[in-house]
Scaffold this active site. Sequence first.
Site, PDB file in Angstrom:
ATOM      1  N   LEU A  70       1.049  -1.240  -0.013  1.00  0.00           N
ATOM      2  CA  LEU A  70       0.072  -0.220   0.054  1.00  0.00           C
ATOM      3  C   LEU A  70       0.871   1.327  -0.064  1.00  0.00           C
ATOM      4  N   ALA A  95       4.136  -6.085  -8.310  1.00  0.00           N
ATOM      5  CA  ALA A  95       4.470  -5.529  -7.231  1.00  0.00           C
ATOM      6  C   ALA A  95       5.732  -4.607  -7.672  1.00  0.00           C
ATOM      7  N   THR A 112       8.125  -4.857 -18.325  1.00  0.00           N
ATOM      8  CA  THR A 112       7.860  -3.718 -19.304  1.00  0.00           C
ATOM      9  C   THR A 112       8.609  -3.708 -20.549  1.00  0.00           C
ATOM     10  N   ASP A 113       8.049  -3.125 -21.480  1.00  0.00           N
ATOM     11  CA  ASP A 113       8.921  -2.807 -22.766  1.00  0.00           C
ATOM     12  C   ASP A 113       9.878  -1.882 -22.491  1.00  0.00           C
ATOM     13  N   GLU A 114       9.886  -0.955 -21.453  1.00  0.00           N
ATOM     14  CA  GLU A 114      11.162  -0.067 -21.217  1.00  0.00           C
ATOM     15  C   GLU A 114      12.503  -0.645 -21.162  1.00  0.00           C
ATOM     16  N   TYR A 141      13.764   3.435 -13.227  1.00  0.00           N
ATOM     17  CA  TYR A 141      12.743   2.478 -13.449  1.00  0.00           C
ATOM     18  C   TYR A 141      13.189   1.456 -14.210  1.00  0.00           C
ATOM     19  N   SER A 142      13.331   1.584 -15.584  1.00  0.00           N
ATOM     20  CA  SER A 142      13.608   0.524 -16.360  1.00  0.00           C
ATOM     21  C   SER A 142      14.921  -0.166 -16.093  1.00  0.00           C
ATOM     22  N   ALA A 143      15.996   0.337 -15.743  1.00  0.00           N
ATOM     23  CA  ALA A 143      17.010  -0.376 -15.251  1.00  0.00           C
ATOM     24  C   ALA A 143      16.666  -1.315 -14.018  1.00  0.00           C
ATOM     25  N   LYS A 177      13.884  -2.800 -13.681  1.00  0.00           N
ATOM     26  CA  LYS A 177      13.094  -3.632 -13.970  1.00  0.00           C
ATOM     27  C   LYS A 177      13.907  -4.723 -14.913  1.00  0.00           C
ATOM     28  N   ASP A 213      11.194  18.646 -21.112  1.00  0.00           N
ATOM     29  CA  ASP A 213      11.346  17.066 -21.398  1.00  0.00           C
ATOM     30  C   ASP A 213      11.829  16.443 -20.415  1.00  0.00           C
ATOM     31  N   HIS A 246      14.454  10.642 -21.852  1.00  0.00           N
ATOM     32  CA  HIS A 246      12.991  10.198 -22.325  1.00  0.00           C
ATOM     33  C   HIS A 246      13.166   9.422 -23.806  1.00  0.00           C
TER      34      HIS A 246
HETATM   35  P1  NAD Z   1       1.003   0.527  -9.693  1.00  0.00           P
HETATM   36  O1  NAD Z   1       2.148   1.323  -9.444  1.00  0.00           O
HETATM   37  O2  NAD Z   1      -0.408   1.123 -10.331  1.00  0.00           O
HETATM   38  O3  NAD Z   1       0.770  -0.251  -8.746  1.00  0.00           O
HETATM   39  C1  NAD Z   1       2.114  -1.044  -7.979  1.00  0.00           C
HETATM   40  C2  NAD Z   1       1.380  -1.605  -6.750  1.00  0.00           C
HETATM   41  O4  NAD Z   1       2.653  -2.309  -6.125  1.00  0.00           O
HETATM   42  C3  NAD Z   1       0.776  -0.769  -5.776  1.00  0.00           C
HETATM   43  O5  NAD Z   1      -0.456  -1.342  -5.149  1.00  0.00           O
HETATM   44  C4  NAD Z   1       1.848  -0.729  -4.635  1.00  0.00           C
HETATM   45  O6  NAD Z   1       1.226  -0.400  -3.304  1.00  0.00           O
HETATM   46  C5  NAD Z   1       2.444  -1.991  -4.793  1.00  0.00           C
HETATM   47  N1  NAD Z   1       3.950  -2.230  -4.078  1.00  0.00           N
HETATM   48  C6  NAD Z   1       4.901  -1.318  -4.485  1.00  0.00           C
HETATM   49  N2  NAD Z   1       5.921  -1.544  -3.843  1.00  0.00           N
HETATM   50  C7  NAD Z   1       5.538  -2.588  -3.132  1.00  0.00           C
HETATM   51  C8  NAD Z   1       6.335  -3.482  -2.123  1.00  0.00           C
HETATM   52  N3  NAD Z   1       7.572  -3.041  -1.785  1.00  0.00           N
HETATM   53  N4  NAD Z   1       5.823  -4.600  -1.744  1.00  0.00           N
HETATM   54  C9  NAD Z   1       4.567  -4.719  -1.691  1.00  0.00           C
HETATM   55  N5  NAD Z   1       3.784  -4.174  -2.663  1.00  0.00           N
HETATM   56  C10 NAD Z   1       4.474  -2.877  -3.138  1.00  0.00           C
HETATM   57  O7  NAD Z   1       1.785  -0.092 -11.017  1.00  0.00           O
HETATM   58  P2  NAD Z   1       1.063  -1.151 -12.225  1.00  0.00           P
HETATM   59  O8  NAD Z   1       1.034   0.282 -13.520  1.00  0.00           O
HETATM   60  O9  NAD Z   1      -0.129  -1.464 -11.977  1.00  0.00           O
HETATM   61  O10 NAD Z   1       2.238  -1.862 -12.802  1.00  0.00           O
HETATM   62  C11 NAD Z   1       2.134  -3.295 -12.093  1.00  0.00           C
HETATM   63  C12 NAD Z   1       3.420  -3.797 -12.898  1.00  0.00           C
HETATM   64  O11 NAD Z   1       3.192  -3.931 -14.278  1.00  0.00           O
HETATM   65  C13 NAD Z   1       4.736  -3.443 -12.481  1.00  0.00           C
HETATM   66  O12 NAD Z   1       5.648  -4.381 -12.265  1.00  0.00           O
HETATM   67  C14 NAD Z   1       5.040  -2.741 -13.725  1.00  0.00           C
HETATM   68  O13 NAD Z   1       6.530  -2.503 -13.930  1.00  0.00           O
HETATM   69  C15 NAD Z   1       4.559  -3.451 -14.913  1.00  0.00           C
HETATM   70  N6  NAD Z   1       4.055  -2.910 -16.050  1.00  0.00           N
HETATM   71  C16 NAD Z   1       3.474  -1.610 -16.070  1.00  0.00           C
HETATM   72  C17 NAD Z   1       2.727  -1.290 -17.161  1.00  0.00           C
HETATM   73  C18 NAD Z   1       1.925   0.126 -17.176  1.00  0.00           C
HETATM   74  O14 NAD Z   1       1.669   0.776 -18.248  1.00  0.00           O
HETATM   75  N7  NAD Z   1       1.423   0.724 -16.094  1.00  0.00           N
HETATM   76  C19 NAD Z   1       3.215  -1.600 -18.515  1.00  0.00           C
HETATM   77  C20 NAD Z   1       4.118  -2.723 -18.585  1.00  0.00           C
HETATM   78  C21 NAD Z   1       4.328  -3.380 -17.505  1.00  0.00           C
HETATM   79  O1  DAU Z   2       5.787   1.085 -21.660  1.00  0.00           O
HETATM   80  C1  DAU Z   2       5.442   0.599 -20.244  1.00  0.00           C
HETATM   81  C2  DAU Z   2       5.507   1.715 -19.478  1.00  0.00           C
HETATM   82  O2  DAU Z   2       4.411   2.561 -19.387  1.00  0.00           O
HETATM   83  C3  DAU Z   2       5.596   0.917 -17.977  1.00  0.00           C
HETATM   84  O3  DAU Z   2       6.645   0.201 -17.509  1.00  0.00           O
HETATM   85  C4  DAU Z   2       5.632   2.053 -16.685  1.00  0.00           C
HETATM   86  O4  DAU Z   2       5.260   1.502 -15.562  1.00  0.00           O
HETATM   87  C5  DAU Z   2       4.211   3.218 -17.132  1.00  0.00           C
HETATM   88  O5  DAU Z   2       4.310   4.112 -16.376  1.00  0.00           O
HETATM   89  C6  DAU Z   2       4.321   3.514 -18.321  1.00  0.00           C
HETATM   90  O6  DAU Z   2       5.628   4.417 -18.474  1.00  0.00           O
HETATM   91  P1  DAU Z   2       5.681   5.601 -19.378  1.00  0.00           P
HETATM   92  O7  DAU Z   2       6.671   6.704 -18.920  1.00  0.00           O
HETATM   93  O8  DAU Z   2       5.789   5.608 -20.839  1.00  0.00           O
HETATM   94  O9  DAU Z   2       4.233   6.387 -18.860  1.00  0.00           O
HETATM   95  P2  DAU Z   2       3.765   7.915 -18.567  1.00  0.00           P
HETATM   96  O10 DAU Z   2       2.387   7.704 -18.514  1.00  0.00           O
HETATM   97  O11 DAU Z   2       4.504   8.274 -17.457  1.00  0.00           O
HETATM   98  O12 DAU Z   2       4.049   8.630 -19.977  1.00  0.00           O
HETATM   99  C7  DAU Z   2       3.753   8.326 -21.369  1.00  0.00           C
HETATM  100  C8  DAU Z   2       4.500   9.350 -22.038  1.00  0.00           C
HETATM  101  O13 DAU Z   2       3.720  10.479 -22.105  1.00  0.00           O
HETATM  102  C9  DAU Z   2       5.744   9.610 -22.030  1.00  0.00           C
HETATM  103  O14 DAU Z   2       6.461   9.624 -23.454  1.00  0.00           O
HETATM  104  C10 DAU Z   2       5.896  10.709 -21.239  1.00  0.00           C
HETATM  105  C11 DAU Z   2       4.741  11.621 -21.433  1.00  0.00           C
HETATM  106  N1  DAU Z   2       4.099  12.335 -20.404  1.00  0.00           N
HETATM  107  C12 DAU Z   2       3.737  11.979 -19.387  1.00  0.00           C
HETATM  108  C13 DAU Z   2       3.283  12.809 -18.454  1.00  0.00           C
HETATM  109  C14 DAU Z   2       3.061  12.077 -17.285  1.00  0.00           C
HETATM  110  C15 DAU Z   2       3.770  13.611 -20.890  1.00  0.00           C
HETATM  111  O15 DAU Z   2       4.243  14.233 -22.081  1.00  0.00           O
HETATM  112  N2  DAU Z   2       3.368  14.477 -19.613  1.00  0.00           N
HETATM  113  C16 DAU Z   2       3.018  13.953 -18.570  1.00  0.00           C
HETATM  114  O16 DAU Z   2       2.498  14.687 -17.830  1.00  0.00           O
END
Ligand code: NAD
Ligand code: DAU
Length: 365
Positions: free
Chosen positions: A51, A100, A145-147, A170-172, A174, A301, A305
């Site tokens: 949480l 998580a 993630t694709d990152e 973050y991506s490093a 992951k 930026d 990025h």
């Molecule tokens: P999110 O940030 O919405 O949720 C993360 C959850 O993990 C939260 O409920 C948080 O409380 C919990 N958490 C964080 N640290 C923790 C810890 N130390 N112990 C236990 N729980 C913990 O993330 P999301 O967007 O739902 O992403 C979930 C997974 O999917 C991640 O591994 C992320 O890298 C991956 N992912 C996300 C996206 C995206 O677009 N959101 C895309 C590809 C992969």
């Molecule tokens: O590609 C998968 C990833 O997608 C996941 O692994 C990450 O957990 C998730 O957060 C997401 O990463 P991004 O950095 O791509 O998502 P974000 O929504 O932060 O940003 C999407 C794009 O928009 C990115 O090019 C940055 C840009 N952006 C983002 C924000 C928050 C803006 O231009 N303005 C903004 O305020």
Amino acid sequence: MSGDTGTLMKNLLITGGCGFIGTNFIRYLLSPGESGDKPAFTGRIVNVDKLTYAGNPDNLSDIEARHPDRYRFVHADICDVSALEKAFDDFAIDAVCHFAAESHVDRSIVAPDAFVQTNLLGTFNLLELARKYQKRIKWFHHISTDEVFGSLGEQGFFTETTPYDPSSPYSASKAGSDHLVRAYRRTYDLPMTLSNCSNNYGPYQFPEKLIPLMILNALSGEPLPVYGDGKNVRDWLYVEDHCRAIWRIMTAGKFGETYNVGGRCEMQNIDVVEKMCDILERRVPDKKIGSRRKLISFVKDRPGHDRRYAIDCTKIERELNWRPQESFDTGLEKTIDWYLRNSDWVKRVQSGQYRQWMAQQYGER
Ligand code: NAD
Ligand code: DAU
């Protein structure tokens, strides 16, 4: 082992189930009447979540009420080995789906520490416990993630064999966790799969990410901050399609394999933001705010990025017969609907009352 694993997994540990994708995944697994292609899951879910600011336990309060025998919440940090071990013991965990993570790139630039702790060390702890309980673990799926692949130029796609080249803390972190998962598969022969997915959007996404942030700012007439020239490209996938892909992998995938998951939906950020402005203009016109597009503001930026992400998801399409069901247009309409219908959720998340509520419910950790 495949196909019927959904019924063989009796006690599935889901980490990070109170976050965006984890919430959607748990709801997907425990929802009756889903489209016919969903393999059955008949076991119990144990959701371990720390949480953080991103985790909201009441995302699942209706599920908790409806499924007292099939859903349990454990408030714990995956960096806390003894709490994790207790969960493995108490609930006889025999499968893991690991979401998580600290997930927001911008936060990782400002404060990378928690990213290394949770994403790397937390994953390591889970792997060690999977090794300890290897005899009963039937499946360990790691969500990534694709990152991890870094940035593409104008051409080309990420495949499962694209070399890792992460740009942000973050991506490093992951990428490091993915390497650990593969190493544990090769070294200890654990039953593992891994998926690398593109950008998700949909219900329950914390409004720091592009799509919910822009929806909420546009609704209240606040600036829409677009980084750089707005021409960075992301590949968008509706979150339920991601959930279907994960469950497909966990029921039909092959151990040791990685699957790329994406929407075949490349969009420049500026086009995404303008599209949302136009939908909101049509659905929630507001004379005081006027044109939503006028709220767009190009800002400094993001450091490092990545310019373009694009997933080649041929492997999961061919081998597991998965395809996204939502188009960006239908997915975006559903997402906007959800944020319009759930203003209480939005208010709580934005006001910070969530933290107080969580502390009252579960105590500070
Ligand atoms: P999110 O940030 O919405 O949720 C993360 C959850 O993990 C939260 O409920 C948080 O409380 C919990 N958490 C964080 N640290 C923790 C810890 N130390 N112990 C236990 N729980 C913990 O993330 P999301 O967007 O739902 O992403 C979930 C997974 O999917 C991640 O591994 C992320 O890298 C991956 N992912 C996300 C996206 C995206 O677009 N959101 C895309 C590809 C992969
Ligand atoms: O590609 C998968 C990833 O997608 C996941 O692994 C990450 O957990 C998730 O957060 C997401 O990463 P991004 O950095 O791509 O998502 P974000 O929504 O932060 O940003 C999407 C794009 O928009 C990115 O090019 C940055 C840009 N952006 C983002 C924000 C928050 C803006 O231009 N303005 C903004 O305020």
